[in-house]
Design a protein around this motif. Structure first.
Motif, PDB file in Angstrom:
ATOM      1  N   THR A 124      22.528  79.354  33.883  1.00  0.00           N
ATOM      2  CA  THR A 124      21.901  79.643  34.983  1.00  0.00           C
ATOM      3  C   THR A 124      22.588  78.558  36.214  1.00  0.00           C
ATOM      4  N   TYR A 125      22.880  78.878  37.274  1.00  0.00           N
ATOM      5  CA  TYR A 125      23.454  77.849  38.290  1.00  0.00           C
ATOM      6  C   TYR A 125      22.380  78.027  39.359  1.00  0.00           C
ATOM      7  N   THR A 126      22.693  77.081  40.291  1.00  0.00           N
ATOM      8  CA  THR A 126      21.585  76.730  41.617  1.00  0.00           C
ATOM      9  C   THR A 126      21.599  78.082  42.265  1.00  0.00           C
ATOM     10  N   ASN A 127      22.603  79.013  42.350  1.00  0.00           N
ATOM     11  CA  ASN A 127      22.406  80.211  43.121  1.00  0.00           C
ATOM     12  C   ASN A 127      22.047  81.487  42.103  1.00  0.00           C
ATOM     13  N   GLY A 128      21.327  81.121  40.935  1.00  0.00           N
ATOM     14  CA  GLY A 128      20.911  82.147  39.840  1.00  0.00           C
ATOM     15  C   GLY A 128      21.665  82.188  38.815  1.00  0.00           C
ATOM     16  N   PRO A 129      21.212  83.130  37.957  1.00  0.00           N
ATOM     17  CA  PRO A 129      21.802  83.447  36.483  1.00  0.00           C
ATOM     18  C   PRO A 129      23.198  83.866  36.835  1.00  0.00           C
ATOM     19  N   ALA A 130      24.036  83.464  35.815  1.00  0.00           N
ATOM     20  CA  ALA A 130      25.585  83.691  35.827  1.00  0.00           C
ATOM     21  C   ALA A 130      25.618  85.492  35.896  1.00  0.00           C
ATOM     22  N   HIS A 131      26.550  85.708  36.769  1.00  0.00           N
ATOM     23  CA  HIS A 131      26.792  87.515  36.769  1.00  0.00           C
ATOM     24  C   HIS A 131      28.185  87.611  37.478  1.00  0.00           C
TER      25      HIS A 131
END
Length: 359
Positions: free
Chosen positions: A310-317
């Motif tokens: 999970t990064y600062t702009n949300g879960p990895a996708h």
């Protein structure tokens, strides 16, 4: 009272000065990891971790505060517990090495096979898996941090004791240079790169970014993503980035592939005066130009990202960011026409990546 107020006002309105800060950033294998933040006079800053010599942040001024141009996390586990090498320096060599084997002067060496039959990004105990030693430097025009580590065959299975250095420098003009240096006491390989992922927007993907590359061809791969040695022409294919091209359109052009996006290597012209690639967010207008002194540029649009991190702009996708990895073309030891990444005993090699932002 008035004198105090006057001095306070001066302090509050004074432009920020070149600065270096150090802070703890967790532990791995009982080793402390530190974060170094370098700030220039314009309020631009970069942060680098001693784990993996990792580029953790590139903050630039925005309408409201600052924006981090890199895929980033404030939690060390999001870097250590996922397979996507986010932000890390990779080496001794970046990319895939067929069979984990190479030959120098008639001697064959076997290194770690950490991706099927092949070696990826220097193996499972390479540059991307160490806690490096850090030193800093500050001048009137720049701030820098140098990460150092000595690799031995016992650590990463490559021949030779390699004294490796990675120096991040934030300049007064807001550009960032990453300088790589390697010196060895026995013949080995040296082709490291930065695995930083970019998202210049304040959204969750890079589909509205345009990408332009100084490239006329790309590498052909076999089923294991190993270079065959053949170069494929970019023109009239989704790989044609001669003009700024929206990633959404280019990725749509890859919809009939297994990747559903890019995990490929462009052949670029090493040139200190002309950018190898330009990435621009159409919404904000922010952009970066990437300069390289080597002939390859990996473009990975995070097609296979999953929620392991999970990064600062949300879960990895998928398509959350794009990795732009400047290096000599992959699997070079098996394709002499790609270049030479051999580092001979008692020699020193230097490479540089330069990033120039506009915001």
């Amino acid at each position: 009272m008035y004198l105090i107020a006057y001095i306070t006002n001066l302090i509050n309105t004074e432009e920020p000065l070149m600065n270096i800060e150090k802070a703890p950033f967790g532990k791995i294998n009982s080793q402390d990891v530190e974060k170094y933040t370098l700030t220039n006079d314009n309020g631009v800053s970069i942060s680098v971790l001693t784990f993996a010599a990792l580029w953790q942040a590139f903050n630039v001024p925005a309408d409201k505060g600052t924006v981090n141009l890199l895929l980033s996390s404030d939690n060390l586990e999001n870097y250590t517990n996922n397979p996507f090498y986010a932000g890390r320096i990779v080496g001794r060599i970046g990319g895939r090495l067929k069979g984990g084997q190479f030959e120098i002067d008639g001697t064959t060496y076997q290194v770690d096979q950490n991706e099927g039959n092949n070696s990826l990004h220097g193996g499972s105990n390479g540059f991307a898996n160490q806690v490096w030693q850090a030193t800093t430097n500050q001048t009137a025009d720049s701030v820098s941090v140098t990460l150092s580590f000595t690799f031995t065959p016992a650590i990463d299975k490559f021949p030779g004791n390699l004294d490796a250095k990675v120096t991040y420098t934030l300049h007064k003009d807001n550009s960032v240079t990453i300088d790589f240096e390697g010196t060895t006491d026995a013949n080995t390989l040296f082709n490291p790169t930065s695995h930083a992922y970019w998202n210049l927007s304040e959204t969750y993907n890079i589909l509205n970014h345009t990408f332009q590359a100084n490239s006329g061809s790309h590498l052909e791969f076999d089923d294991e993503k190993i270079a065959t040695g053949n170069l494929l022409v970019n023109a009239n294919t989704p790989f044609d980035f001669n003009q700024p091209t929206l990633f959404k359109d280019a990725i749509d052009g890859m919809s009939n592939t297994d990747e559903k996006g890019f995990d490929d290597i462009l052949v670029v012209d090493p040139d200190s005066d002309e950018a190898a690639a330009t990435l621009k967010d159409q919404d904000s207008g922010r952009s970066i130009k990437l300069y390289s002194d080597r002939n390859g540029l990996v473009v990975f649009t995070a097609n296979s990202f999953n929620d392991v991190a999970t990064y600062t702009n949300g879960p990895a996708h998928p398509y959350q960011a794009v990795a732009l990895e400047a290096q000599t073309l992959s699997d070079t030891p098996h394709h002499p026409n790609f270049g030479d990444v051999t580092l001979k005993a008692n020699e020193t090699k230097n490479y540089q990546i330069k990033i120039v932002p506009e915001f």
